[in-house]
Scaffold this active site. Sequence first.
Site, mmCIF file in Angstrom:
data_model
loop_
_atom_site.group_PDB
_atom_site.id
_atom_site.type_symbol
_atom_site.label_atom_id
_atom_site.label_comp_id
_atom_site.label_asym_id
_atom_site.label_seq_id
_atom_site.Cartn_x
_atom_site.Cartn_y
_atom_site.Cartn_z
ATOM 1 N N ARG A 57 -4.893 -6.007 13.148
ATOM 2 C CA ARG A 57 -4.367 -4.793 12.495
ATOM 3 C C ARG A 57 -4.973 -3.533 13.102
ATOM 4 N NH1 ARG A 57 -4.596 -4.258 6.444
ATOM 5 N NH2 ARG A 57 -3.521 -2.372 7.089
ATOM 6 N N HIS A 105 -9.287 2.986 0.116
ATOM 7 C CA HIS A 105 -9.413 1.562 0.451
ATOM 8 C C HIS A 105 -10.126 1.327 1.775
ATOM 9 C CE1 HIS A 105 -5.747 0.863 -2.401
ATOM 10 N NE2 HIS A 105 -6.873 1.031 -3.050
ATOM 11 N N SER A 173 4.153 2.230 -3.476
ATOM 12 C CA SER A 173 4.888 1.572 -4.558
ATOM 13 C C SER A 173 4.151 1.708 -5.893
ATOM 14 C CB SER A 173 5.081 0.093 -4.228
ATOM 15 O OG SER A 173 3.818 -0.541 -4.134
HETATM 16 N N1 APR Z 1 8.846 6.492 4.253
HETATM 17 C C1 APR Z 1 8.343 6.606 2.999
HETATM 18 N N2 APR Z 1 8.149 5.547 2.189
HETATM 19 C C2 APR Z 1 8.473 4.326 2.661
HETATM 20 C C3 APR Z 1 9.010 4.139 3.953
HETATM 21 C C4 APR Z 1 9.194 5.294 4.771
HETATM 22 N N3 APR Z 1 9.700 5.225 5.999
HETATM 23 N N4 APR Z 1 9.236 2.813 4.125
HETATM 24 C C5 APR Z 1 8.847 2.204 2.986
HETATM 25 N N5 APR Z 1 8.387 3.115 2.092
HETATM 26 C C6 APR Z 1 7.861 2.937 0.740
HETATM 27 C C7 APR Z 1 8.335 1.695 0.018
HETATM 28 O O1 APR Z 1 9.598 1.933 -0.600
HETATM 29 C C8 APR Z 1 7.221 1.472 -0.985
HETATM 30 O O2 APR Z 1 7.451 2.174 -2.189
HETATM 31 O O3 APR Z 1 6.466 2.808 0.833
HETATM 32 C C9 APR Z 1 5.996 2.061 -0.286
HETATM 33 C C10 APR Z 1 5.028 1.028 0.244
HETATM 34 O O4 APR Z 1 4.502 0.305 -0.811
HETATM 35 P P1 APR Z 1 3.416 -0.835 -0.558
HETATM 36 O O5 APR Z 1 3.844 -1.711 0.563
HETATM 37 O O6 APR Z 1 3.136 -1.478 -1.874
HETATM 38 O O7 APR Z 1 2.119 -0.023 -0.032
HETATM 39 P P2 APR Z 1 1.025 0.754 -0.879
HETATM 40 O O8 APR Z 1 1.589 1.313 -2.120
HETATM 41 O O9 APR Z 1 0.354 1.689 0.072
HETATM 42 O O10 APR Z 1 0.018 -0.417 -1.224
HETATM 43 C C11 APR Z 1 -1.135 -0.117 -1.957
HETATM 44 O O11 APR Z 1 -1.937 -2.345 -1.686
HETATM 45 O O12 APR Z 1 -2.312 -4.243 -0.418
HETATM 46 C C12 APR Z 1 -2.861 -3.100 -0.921
HETATM 47 O O13 APR Z 1 -4.793 -2.054 -0.179
HETATM 48 C C13 APR Z 1 -3.430 -2.180 0.121
HETATM 49 O O14 APR Z 1 -3.542 0.217 0.136
HETATM 50 C C14 APR Z 1 -2.695 -0.890 -0.099
HETATM 51 C C15 APR Z 1 -2.272 -0.987 -1.544
#
Ligand code: APR
Length: 226
Positions: A57, A105, A173
Amino acid sequence: MKQKLVVLSGAGISAESGLKTFRDSDGLWEGYHVEDVATLAAWQANMRLVQNFYNLRRKNVLEAEPNNAHFLLKQLEEKYEVQIITQNVDNLHERVGSSSILHLHGLITQAKSTYDDSLIYEIKGEEILMGDRCEFGSQLRPNIVWFGEAVPNIELATKLVEEADIMLVIGTSLQVYPAAGLVQYFDTRKQLYVIDPKKVPFSRTQNIHFIEAKATDGMIELMKLL
Ligand code: APR
């Protein structure tokens, strides 16, 4: 005095830089379930696997470039005092020169001692190897906050949200606590903006403006509104 704009960013802001989000693609991350590699238990069970996973990563992060959403957040500093709180472990906010970034994180470009949490080292190159040690002789691990570990910066983040005049939530999310709970501390009388192509559920109904778009398009839209 400039108004304070606090930003909570998540994996979605780096998606257009080619870094995968956590929950968009069938729940897998480089072929692994997040829970199988991003926990203290996983580390204790198989350090080499977890180390290799984060080495991969890290390589991806170093090869990625910040996108226009990162740049526009930096640009907003001309008008606002911008405080970024990020759940991301990439360094893309740093690489556009954002002045104030709090990582909830951890940061994948750093290593941490397994003996003393406060010993943080910048990683030279892409990898931490088994056998790389801190000054007290303990194995180095990635400076990542895993599931089940405390989030040391959450109190400071809460204070920053409480003190802000405007809040932006971008690319998250909001499924992972305590980070997701930060939005509860933002005064409901103040304006909250949300940029995400998917509808993110909020209990708040007042003073919330959804921009249902990708980060780069959403930021252009936001710049027009601010
Ligand atoms: N632009 C903006 N948002 C986007 C895009 C984009 N191009 N593509 C996807 N998304 C959105 C998705 O719709 C979703 O709501 O980004 C969000 C990503 O959500 P997650 O994958 O759950 O990531 P995140 O919320 O950062 O996760 C939180 O979970 O696994 C742990 O520690 C890790 O920091 C991370 C935490």
